[in-house]
Design a protein around this motif. Structure first.
Motif, PDB file in Angstrom:
ATOM      1  N   THR A  27       0.830  -1.193   0.000  1.00 31.93           N
ATOM      2  CA  THR A  27       0.000   0.000   0.000  1.00 31.93           C
ATOM      3  C   THR A  27       0.870   1.250   0.000  1.00 31.93           C
ATOM      4  OG1 THR A  27      -1.765  -1.169   1.161  1.00 31.93           O
ATOM      5  CG2 THR A  27      -1.782   1.250   1.304  1.00 31.93           C
ATOM      6  N   ALA A  57       0.180   5.476   0.062  1.00 30.91           N
ATOM      7  CA  ALA A  57      -0.866   6.484   0.255  1.00 30.91           C
ATOM      8  C   ALA A  57      -0.260   7.876   0.174  1.00 30.91           C
ATOM      9  CB  ALA A  57      -1.542   6.274   1.604  1.00 30.91           C
ATOM     10  N   ALA A  95      -8.832   4.619  -4.155  1.00 34.05           N
ATOM     11  CA  ALA A  95      -7.883   3.511  -4.056  1.00 34.05           C
ATOM     12  C   ALA A  95      -7.873   2.775  -5.386  1.00 34.05           C
ATOM     13  CB  ALA A  95      -8.258   2.563  -2.931  1.00 34.05           C
ATOM     14  N   VAL A 131      -3.446   4.680  -2.710  1.00 37.35           N
ATOM     15  CA  VAL A 131      -4.493   5.483  -2.078  1.00 37.35           C
ATOM     16  C   VAL A 131      -4.134   6.955  -2.219  1.00 37.35           C
ATOM     17  CG1 VAL A 131      -5.673   5.995   0.097  1.00 37.35           C
ATOM     18  CG2 VAL A 131      -4.930   3.650  -0.392  1.00 37.35           C
ATOM     19  N   LYS A 182      -9.183   4.227   4.432  1.00 43.88           N
ATOM     20  CA  LYS A 182      -8.837   3.509   3.203  1.00 43.88           C
ATOM     21  C   LYS A 182      -7.445   2.883   3.318  1.00 43.88           C
ATOM     22  CE  LYS A 182     -11.206   3.123   0.123  1.00 43.88           C
ATOM     23  NZ  LYS A 182     -12.143   2.046  -0.232  1.00 43.88           N
ATOM     24  N   GLU A 224      -6.814  -1.081   2.754  1.00 39.76           N
ATOM     25  CA  GLU A 224      -5.865  -1.585   1.758  1.00 39.76           C
ATOM     26  C   GLU A 224      -4.778  -2.448   2.402  1.00 39.76           C
ATOM     27  OE1 GLU A 224      -6.116  -1.193  -1.740  1.00 39.76           O
ATOM     28  OE2 GLU A 224      -8.104  -0.550  -1.085  1.00 39.76           O
TER      29      GLU A 224
END
Length: 186
Positions: free
Chosen positions: A106, A108, A152, A157, A171, A175
């Motif tokens: 992930t 972000a 996402a 993200v 989120k 994720e």
């Protein structure tokens, strides 16, 4: 299934981060049980930007050049105008972002931080959002820009601004708990 309580999350930042965009995710993710480290360019504390002036300092746990994507489940990049503009010209930062991407972890980015994803070459073909003033930059990198509080796309993200931070953190958790994401190399 991975759990947020077991997650290790890395925030990368330098001087001029948007105060809330570092503090809110750091504090909320820690409150949910994750281990959260902050890495800076020199491994020293950094000062945020709040409103129209310098804000509070954030402690650093490591130097960006000394951390590895292999040791973390997710990467978070706060925005502000100054922070991502300084980060996106650093080879160590771009390599780290690509390492997280290639590992399917992930990533972000909020506000102006998608600039770093653009520079790392991982925006093309993705649905993303950002602060409205960099919409054209995101589109020119080949992403489909949308105006939503959080987007996402296969573990990437993005959010627009401080008002979106609650949805951004939710989120990120979702994720991370999905596990690694299969992606084509950037």
């Amino acid at each position: 299934m991975p759990r947020i309580e077991d997650a290790k999350i890395l925030i990368i930042s330098t001087m001029g981060f948007e105060q809330s965009e570092l503090e809110f995710p750091r504090d909320q993710l820690r409150a949910k049980g994750a281990t959260v480290h902050v890495a800076t360019l020199d491994g020293k504390p950094i000062k945020g930007w709040e409103g129209s002036d310098w804000g509070r300092e954030a402690e650093a746990d490591a130097r960006i050049s000394e951390v590895s994507a292999a040791d973390y489940d997710a990467l978070v990049i706060p925005g502000g105008q100054i922070n991502p503009d300084l980060l996106r010209v650093e080879d160590d930062v771009l390599k780290l972002v690509r390492d997280f991407f290639d590992a399917g972890k992930t990533i972000a980015a909020v506000c102006h931080a998608p600039w770093v994803l653009v520079e790392a070459g991982i925006a093309k073909g993705r649905e993303m959002t950002s602060y409205h003033s960099i919409k054209t930059d995101v589109q020119n990198a080949g992403a489909q820009w949308v105006d939503r509080e959080v987007v996402a796309d296969n573990g990437i993200v993005t959010s627009r601004k401080p008002d979106d931070l609650k949805a951004f953190v939710s989120k990120i958790v979702e994720e991370i708990e999905e596990g690694t994401h299969e992606r084509k190399a950037a």
